[in-house]
Design a protein around this motif. Structure first.
Motif, PDB file in Angstrom:
ATOM      1  N   SER A 128       0.670  -1.284   0.005  1.00 37.50           N
ATOM      2  CA  SER A 128      -0.073  -0.060  -0.130  1.00 37.50           C
ATOM      3  C   SER A 128       0.837   1.559   0.017  1.00 37.50           C
ATOM      4  N   GLN A 167      -2.040  -4.483  -5.165  1.00 38.75           N
ATOM      5  CA  GLN A 167      -1.899  -3.163  -5.275  1.00 38.75           C
ATOM      6  C   GLN A 167      -0.427  -3.004  -4.954  1.00 38.75           C
ATOM      7  N   SER A 194      -1.918   5.252  -4.402  1.00 36.35           N
ATOM      8  CA  SER A 194      -3.331   4.727  -4.622  1.00 36.35           C
ATOM      9  C   SER A 194      -4.467   5.549  -5.348  1.00 36.35           C
TER      10      SER A 194
END
Length: 510
Positions: A128, A167, A194
């Motif tokens: 992340s 991700q 993100s």
């Protein structure tokens, strides 16, 4: 404490670390058919060969130690088919595998060992990005960032490969961009930050696929080499890619046994080449008829389609393939194709892999779009990389070889040896276009036809061979045997298969 109590405490701590983010999070991954960080390592390396580094690492933040087993990144060393590798696997079940002080130290250590001891580095990307609040404030910045002065330095001492398996923001994206080979699973995303953060930054909702999905990186940016459907497929691709490369830059690539029947495959090469000079064909058929059976591994197939590049073996030797593909823009090289070829030359030169160039191109794509994408600079990057590469370079002129692209694909003295098929055509440009340029404004068809016929003179393989512009004219079906013999001749004997590696510091993206 008594020995028994100490050992019991050790087992409790070890089980806690191996439990990662807990049974519920691991169960959700299983339901989604996605491997966890430790399963990815188990799938990659030989059974029983993984030696973990930093099992008992945790967050340094007060109160975070008990809920950050491994600090969200698993690192260590293992073997792939008996060859040592270093591995980093992001554990998304622990704080989204976000970057913090302890886990970045683990990556730094494993990376240093890989560089110093000559091990390929495999990175499973799923993170992340930076961990907040660890990185916030001056103290966070001063302790978390920039403590390793060579964190992002690539001198290509050893191969780096990355898998984008979820991700991938922040450092996991950076390391992918620095890698020699990148495989991406459908549904994964790689970006600077993100979608949520990007949406806040630009004031509108950002779609993850548009921000950094498979289609973007395989077709537009070219930063992904292979697209797969599962974690297992990604790991299989990594193993296959590494099988062509040496463990480190100071050794030659491995040489494997040659499958039976390979020498007979070349007899069918003419079936892949149309007799008409204006008909297109898929150059992959020709490549597969020349190299060892089932060894051609294409990379970046959806990016820069006028060129086909990939790894293969010829007579058991690892080789890098660069070919013009008439199926894409009639083989005219665009900016994307130039970038793709340049990066591939850099990788092959850095790891002592000979280059085989299959030539059939009318030149470079010209026009406003190309100029806006800095086409002249990309063409010269390509040319510079080819001239600087010290590994053996062998060119085969199949059909067209026109203009500057004649040089970029190894013409002149830009390859160590050049062969031409009798079907080859060599000139400054296609005679049809040359006649139009010369007769610009003159609508006399007879005069244009006369000039076109004049432009076609002296453009055959034999014309070039007569001035020793090529060293051999060969039958297409003899290409495999010719290249096998040339690789024997041009083997880097004095240096035991090691090139001068002039391109090892070349930027990873350009």
């Amino acid at each position: 404490m008594p020995h028994e109590a100490l050992l019991e405490d050790f087992e409790v701590r070890r089980r806690r670390a191996l439990a990662m983010g807990g049974p519920e999070k691991l169960a959700r991954r299983r339901q989604a058919n996605v491997l966890n960080a430790r399963e990815r390592i188990d799938c990659l390396v030989d059974a029983g060969s993984f030696l973990e580094s930093g099992l008992f690492g945790t967050s340094v933040m007060p109160g975070d130690a008990d809920n950050t087993p491994g600090d969200g990144k698993i690192a260590g060393f293992g073997k792939i088919e008996g060859r040592e590798v270093a591995v980093v696997s992001n554990d998304f079940t622990v704080k989204g595998a976000s970057s913090s002080l302890t886990n970045m130290k683990k990556i730094g250590h494993v990376k240093r060992v890989a560089t110093q001891r000559g091990l390929p580095l495999v990175m499973f990307g799923e993170s992340s990005g930076a961990r907040m609040p660890d990185n916030m404030g001056a103290r966070g910045m001063g302790t978390m960032l920039g403590t390793d002065p060579v964190q992002y330095v690539r001198q290509r001492e050893t191969p780096w490969v990355s898998a984008i398996l979820g991700q991938c923001y922040g450092s996991s994206a950076w390391y992918a961009c620095l890698s020699d080979y990148v495989v991406m699973r459908r549904g994964a995303v790689m970006a600077v930050a993100s979608p949520a953060l990007a949406s806040m930054a630009i004031g509108q909702k950002v779609d993850p696929e548009e921000l950094g999905g498979v289609k973007l990186h395989s077709e537009t940016t070219g930063m992904v080499d292979t697209v797969v459907d599962s974690d297992e497929d990604a790991i299989a691709a990594i193993k296959r890619f590494l099988s062509y490369l040496p463990g480190h830059a100071a050794e030659a690539p491995p040489r494997l046994a040659v499958p039976a029947g390979c020498d007979e495959a070349g007899d069918g090469i003419l079936a892949a080449l149309p007799e008409s000079r204006t008909r297109v064909y898929d150059v992959r058929r020709i490549i597969r008829s020349v190299v060892d059976a089932d060894t051609f591994m294409e990379v970046k197939p959806q990016f820069g389609k006028p060129a086909v590049i990939g790894m293969a073996r010829l007579d058991g030797r690892s080789v890098g393939i660069i070919a013009n593909n008439p199926m894409g823009k009639a083989g005219a090289l665009d900016v994307a194709a130039c970038e793709k070829i340049t990066r591939f030359i850099v990788m092959c030169d850095s790891f002592n892999i000979p280059l085989l160039l299959f030539v059939d191109t009318p030149g470079f794509v010209i026009g406003i779009d190309g100029e806006r994408q800095k086409a002249p600079g990309k063409i010269m990057n390509f040319m510079t990389a080819l001239q600087m590469a010290s590994v053996p370079k062998l060119s085969v002129m199949m059909r067209k070889s026109y203009g500057q692209a004649y040089l970029n694909m190894g013409g002149g003295r830009n390859s160590d040896d050049i062969a031409a098929w009798p079907t080859a055509e060599i000139s400054f440009m296609d005679p049809v276009y040359a006649a139009r340029v010369v007769t610009w404004g003159d609508d006399d068809p007879a005069e244009r036809a006369r000039i076109e016929a004049e432009m076609r003179r002296d453009s055959s393989a034999y014309d070039l061979a007569s001035i020793y512009g090529v060293q051999a004219v060969i039958r297409p079906q003899d290409t495999r045997q010719y290249l096998k013999r040339m690789l024997e001749i041009h083997e880097m004997r004095p240096t035991h298969g090691i090139g001068q590696r002039h391109l090892r510091n070349w930027p990873t993206t350009y």
